[in-house]
Write an enzyme that holds these catalytic residues in place. Structure first.
Site, PDB file in Angstrom:
ATOM      1  N   GLU A 169       0.882  -1.021   0.176  1.00  0.00           N
ATOM      2  CA  GLU A 169      -0.009  -0.010   0.135  1.00  0.00           C
ATOM      3  C   GLU A 169       0.785   1.352   0.099  1.00  0.00           C
ATOM      4  O   GLU A 169       2.281   1.107   0.051  1.00  0.00           O
ATOM      5  CB  GLU A 169      -0.840  -0.164   1.225  1.00  0.00           C
ATOM      6  N   HIS A 170       0.216   2.305  -0.093  1.00  0.00           N
ATOM      7  CA  HIS A 170       0.962   3.787  -0.072  1.00  0.00           C
ATOM      8  C   HIS A 170       1.895   3.842   0.922  1.00  0.00           C
ATOM      9  O   HIS A 170       1.853   3.692   2.019  1.00  0.00           O
ATOM     10  CB  HIS A 170      -0.333   4.742  -0.192  1.00  0.00           C
ATOM     11  N   ASP A 171       3.054   4.635   0.434  1.00  0.00           N
ATOM     12  CA  ASP A 171       4.067   5.152   1.276  1.00  0.00           C
ATOM     13  C   ASP A 171       4.920   4.247   2.031  1.00  0.00           C
ATOM     14  O   ASP A 171       5.491   4.500   2.931  1.00  0.00           O
ATOM     15  CB  ASP A 171       3.630   6.283   2.218  1.00  0.00           C
TER      16      ASP A 171
END
Ligand code: UDP
Length: 206
Positions: free
Chosen positions: A132-134
């Site tokens: 997922e993000h980041d």
């Protein structure tokens, strides 16, 4: 062009079809220095020394071996021989915005990388894993099938995440840590530690 899939065992047999689809007009062989048969799933199996000797304009290698230290050793061997690493990526992989992924990854079918992610060298993401993000993922990290890596997670070099593990948002997993199959990771994991269970706890061997 000649592409070698390093490792003619379980991992290699899952990666070869991805590269065949990506490079339909390229000769593909397995490279294996062990006891592998000489022909596997329609491809010759040759040792490294023979791969180096083969006459071909350009050569590249995909290191399709789950053991991360072996991947590192073989990546160094390729680098010394000036043979570049090639990425193996299933057509079904989803990748969103601003993903930086270094050389030599193997991304199996139905892997998803969402946005603003950094991933190091020779990452293996097996079937249906997501990042997922980041997230920031180090070098030679291995995801078994079905890993759920939620946002803002950091993972150190050589960590191994077992099949179906769930990593909570924002967790840090240290270098060389091992996360057991199906573990639910709700706390940071120190380098080199093995954790198992739900909620995941360090494995105490008796
Ligand atoms: N292997 C190799 N050179 C090495 C280390 C491993 O050719 O320096 C080969 C080994 O002979 C075996 C494969 O890589 O055929 C690894 O297979 P294994 O079943 O251990 O792992 P997996 O395919 O699950 O990653």
């Amino acid at each position: 062009m000649l592409i070698g899939v390093y490792g003619a065992s379980g991992c290699g047999r899952g990666i070869m079809p991805l590269l065949r689809a990506q490079h339909p007009r390229t000769e593909l062989v397995f490279i294996d220095d062990g006891q592998a048969p000489s022909y596997v799933n329609g491809h010759d199996v040759i040792p490294w020394a023979e791969f180096l000797k083969r006459q071909s304009g350009e050569k590249a290698v995909s290191i399709a071996i789950a053991a991360s230290k072996t991947r590192q050793t073989l990546a160094e061997k390729c680098s010394v021989a000036k043979v570049p690493l090639v990425e193996a990526r299933a057509a079904s992989v989803v990748q969103m915005d601003e993903v930086v992924i270094e050389e030599g990854a193997c991304l199996s079918p139905f892997v998803t990388l969402t946005s603003n992610i950094r991933i190091g060298r020779c990452f293996h993401a097996n079937l249906y894993s997501y990042v997922e993000h980041d997230c920031i993922i180090g070098d030679f990290v291995t995801f078994a099938p079905g890993v759920k890596c939620n946002g803002n997670v950091t993972i150190g070099d050589h960590a191994y995440i077992g099949s179906g593990a769930i990593i909570r948002q924002g967790i840090n997993i240290g270098a060389g840590a091992i996360v057991g199959m199906g573990a639910v990771v709700t706390r940071d994991v120190a380098p080199g530690v093995t954790i198992v269970g739900n909620p995941a706890k360090p494995l105490i061997k008796d």
